[in-house]
Write an enzyme that holds these catalytic residues in place. Structure first.
Site, mmCIF file in Angstrom:
data_model
loop_
_atom_site.group_PDB
_atom_site.id
_atom_site.type_symbol
_atom_site.label_atom_id
_atom_site.label_comp_id
_atom_site.label_asym_id
_atom_site.label_seq_id
_atom_site.Cartn_x
_atom_site.Cartn_y
_atom_site.Cartn_z
ATOM 1 N N GLY A 243 0.854 -1.174 0.000
ATOM 2 C CA GLY A 243 0.000 0.000 0.000
ATOM 3 C C GLY A 243 0.892 1.227 0.000
ATOM 4 N N SER A 244 0.338 2.378 0.323
ATOM 5 C CA SER A 244 1.165 3.594 0.340
ATOM 6 C C SER A 244 0.323 4.788 0.750
ATOM 7 C CB SER A 244 1.764 3.895 -1.047
ATOM 8 O OG SER A 244 2.543 2.844 -1.525
ATOM 9 N N ASN A 245 1.020 5.830 1.149
ATOM 10 C CA ASN A 245 0.456 7.174 1.201
ATOM 11 C C ASN A 245 1.346 8.070 0.336
ATOM 12 O OD1 ASN A 245 -1.326 6.573 3.552
ATOM 13 N ND2 ASN A 245 0.604 6.533 4.667
#
Length: 800
Positions: A243-245
């Site tokens: 995932g990521s931001n």
């Protein structure tokens, strides 16, 4: 002449030589490249200059793409030879030969559950010449000459390191499977990454697919509702292992009118999907810094002197299924417009350690391989009347590295957008970018099957009518040519969406994504109008998205932002779940404690918790263990008293329902669990959330997806070992980037698990310790800063 002066002299001399080579007129440069290729084929000749600054970060200087690839392959091998070698065993289809058929691969290059299925799939890719055909495809549909040169150079650099150095990492020291590689091996690894979200999800089902035996049931029944739930679960962002931001701020929100970018990808801490940091420079041609996935020849997430970008794993569904109507006389033939079409047999044999080779047949159709399941939870049985074929457009996409190379050369966010329109090579990520002129950019430019909502409405089978709305997984009627995917005029390959159909947001005060769909990239400028296969609109957001939008919108409104504000956001370690539910939990706990005095201490601990997941946060561990149990047992619809509202998506749902079945069980279970493990209810988080490196405990902050933490980590619970004792995935290559008007970007970075997986390396855990202490690396981009690095180490590496 002292050491510093000699090093400076060496670097300046080498830089001058490289610059001179880069400045050759076109005819001379072509002749020099041809001569280099000829020398490579005979006695070698590729080389690069590598300058190592703090924490083992290599700054690679070369005269052209082949030599840049050489330096990159050498430097990656020096840090990660065992991890890289393991990946090459995978794409060669030789895991069973070396490690046994039933052992499990690490999951870096597919979702195969056993080595045997992994090998059968990748051996089939080799046998079919899939990657060779992609390499032969002219650009832009195929890879560019520059990228192919970096692949050739990377393989040569990796091989040269093996030939000139001794492997000391105990993970593969003396192992026979550590072998030289070819440029084709490098390309095959890139192919594996490209199909991770498509064929890579179906490896077990592809390699197990077999026609029904005579006398088997003539029809197969798939429980539609269970299939819809399984598909929704499979493609939910909070269940992904990556995932990521990322957030970009425009010049309207910053102190100096220039853009800012914070990238925080959440990737595995072990195995072949680790990032690795470097700077790549070809004077006059390329100068870029950032993180590369291991085995990649280019910088995937990074920055140059004008623009910075990051990626977040997107919600677009990169595959679809075609339900086949089989020929009544032959289950290996299917009907298209009433005419039978035979499947293609692909018979593959793989060697197995200590056993006879295993031979299996895979079955391929005009749509792709026949598949009998997507994971264990979504079976797709092959009966006498029905089978399913998996379409993955990224199986024709080897353009990811050209996309990264285009970003590296971009001079603005418009350059990023132009690259996405021209190359169309990103399989499963969004792009967020900011530039020195103050612009921001977001795009969900993915290679997706061209599933329009209209096509899904016209052509979905009964199964597809439930899976598509629920998850974006289309199941189309494969017996009709009028259900073909079609093509957009601006698409570089048939059957995918063109750039004009992609969700895009330009020049918003902030553009943020935390793995939800594009809709709430900016809460004041929601993105709508895209097809369901891209993701949802006006649906409940994850707690991580909600917390992130709250944080970054407040930052944008405050204004005057600097790189320092990005650093503070990364390690704010606020727990949105705590802000929403801790007070309600304390109330529910107090009510329970009237009959359960043993809960009284827990109520007090939760009441005093500061709603953060810092290493010194007391009560964070208790709330974490309670919250995980609660959300695993209570449906979202029953968890909150105030339901989700699309009119207020950041603040709803809210108000914890402590009367929900499971609340009391989760709370008492968490208390009992910690006490049984000998862990104090008010213990500081870092005392029981840590990793061990070189025998030393390194305390970790951050927290799990369900808590909504920006600084996400997914630790492994081991109560017998003292709590959370390892991390599977989480914050990885973090970069906070801005510009101050000078030639050098202002960048702070961290590689949470450090550059090397070799325990004997000085860079095995140095950045992990920085991460623990919330300290950053000041990136050295310009030559003057590189040359001033304490302990600067310079290596001239070459083929022999």
């Amino acid at each position: 002449m002292d050491l510093r002066t000699r090093l400076r002299h060496l670097v300046l001399t080498a830089t001058a030589l490289v610059t001179a080579a880069a400045a050759l007129p076109p005819a001379s440069a072509g002749a020099a490249d041809a001569g280099s290729r000829n020398r490579h084929l005979s006695s070698g000749g590729l080389s690069a200059l590598i300058r190592y600054t703090e924490h083992g970060v290599p700054h690679i200087l070369a005269k052209d793409y082949a030599n840049l690839g050489f330096g990159t392959g050498w430097a990656q091998a020096a840090d990660q030879v065992c991890t890289l070698a393991d990946g090459f065993v995978t794409v060669r289809g030789e895991r069973s030969r070396h490690f046994g058929a039933d052992a499990a691969p690490d999951g870096s290059l597919s979702s195969a559950t056993k080595n045997l299925s992994s090998d059968l799939y990748f051996a089939g890719v080799r046998q079919a010449g899939t990657v060779e055909k992609l390499l032969a495809t002219p650009a832009p549909a195929g890879p560019s000459r520059q990228v192919k040169e970096t692949m050739r150079g990377w393989a040569a650099g990796y091989n040269a390191w093996l030939a000139q150095n001794r492997v000391t990492d105990p993970a593969c020291k003396g192992a026979g499977w550590v072998r030289p590689v070819s440029a084709l091996d490098v390309a095959r690894r890139g192919f594996a990454v490209s199909v991770l979200g498509g064929q890579g999800r179906g490896v077990d089902g592809i390699t197990a697919a077999a026609p029904p035996e005579t006398g088997a049931a003539r029809t197969s029944v798939v429980d539609r509702e269970r299939a819809a739930a399984a598909a929704r679960e499979m493609f939910a962002s909070d269940n992904a292992d990556m995932g990521s931001n990322a957030v970009a701020f425009s010049g309207r929100t910053t102190a100096n009118g220039r853009g800012l970018l914070l990238g925080n990808p959440h990737y595995p801490w072990q195995g072949g999907r680790r990032f690795w940091q470097s700077q790549q420079t070809i004077p006059g041609e390329l100068n870029v810094s950032g993180g590369s996935l291991l085995g990649t020849t280019v910088v995937n997430i990074g920055f140059n002197d004008k623009v910075a970008w990051s990626h977040t794993v997107a919600t677009g569904v990169t595959l679809n299924l075609h339900q086949l109507t089989l020929d009544p006389a032959d289950p290996t033939a299917y009907l298209v417009d009433g005419r039978p079409e035979r499947m293609t047999r692909r018979t593959v044999s793989v060697p197995v350690k200590g056993a006879a080779p295993v031979t299996r047949t895979q079955w391929w159709t005009r749509y792709g391989p026949v598949v009998t399941g997507l994971g264990a939870s979504l079976p797709l049985p092959w009966s006498a009347t029905t089978a399913y074929a998996l379409n993955d457009p990224n199986a024709a996409n080897l353009r990811g590295s050209d996309t990264a190379l285009g970003f590296a050369k971009a001079r603005s966010t418009q350059g990023i957008a132009k690259t996405l329109r021209r190359v169309q090579g990103l399989p499963w990520v969004n792009t967020v970018a900011a530039d020195s002129a103050g612009h921001t950019f977001f795009s969900q430019s993915q290679v997706l099957p061209r599933i329009t909502d209209d096509l899904a409405q016209r052509c979905s089978t009964p199964l597809g009518k439930v899976t598509y709305p629920a998850s974006g997984v289309a199941v189309l009627d494969g017996s009709r040519t009028d259900c073909a995917l079609g093509s957009d005029k601006d698409a570089v390959q048939p059957g995918i969406f063109g750039p004009s159909r992609m969700p895009v947001l330009e020049d918003a005060p902030y553009a943020e994504n935390s793995n939800d769909s594009a809709w709430l990239t900016n809460a004041d400028r929601p993105i709508t109008g895209y097809e369901r296969v891209f993701g949802t609109v006006a649906t409940r957001r994850s707690l991580r998205t909600r917390g992130a939008v709250e944080d970054v919108s407040a930052m944008a409104e405050k204004g005057g932002l600097t790189v320092g504000d990005l650093q503070r956001q990364q390690f704010a370690n606020r727990a949105p779940a705590g802000d929403l539910a801790a007070a309600g939990t304390v109330e529910g706990c107090t009510a329970l404690a009237a009959d359960r005095p043993d809960l009284k201490e827990a109520c007090g601990v939760l009441g005093r918790w500061d709603r953060t997941v810092n290493t010194d946060s007391a009560g964070a561990l208790l709330f974490d263990r309670f919250w995980r149990k609660l959300v695993a047992s209570v449906p979202q619809a029953e968890l909150w008293k105030v339901p989700f509202s699309a009119a207020d998506p950041v603040r709803t749902p809210n108000t914890l329902n402590t009367a929900a079945p499971g609340f009391a069980t989760a709370l008492t279970g968490a208390v009992s669990e910690l006490r049984a493990a000998g862990i104090a209810l008010d213990a500081p988080l870092g005392k029981h959330q840590f990793v061990v490196r070189d025998g030393k405990r390194i305390a970790l902050h951050g927290g799990t997806e369900s808590l909504g933490i920006w600084n996400k980590i997914e630790p492994v619970w081991n109560p017998a070992g003292g709590g959370y004792t390892e991390v599977t995935t989480g914050s990885s290559h973090i970069q906070a980037v801005g510009w101050d008007g000078g030639r050098c970007p202002v960048a702070r970075t961290l590689l949470t698990y450090a550059q090397s997986s070799n325990p004997s390396s000085p860079h095995y855990s140095d950045q992990t310790e920085l991460y623990s202490g919330e300290r950053w690396v000041t990136w050295r981009f310009c030559e003057k800063d590189i040359l001033r690095a304490p302990g600067l180490r310079v290596e001239r590496v070459r083929e022999r």
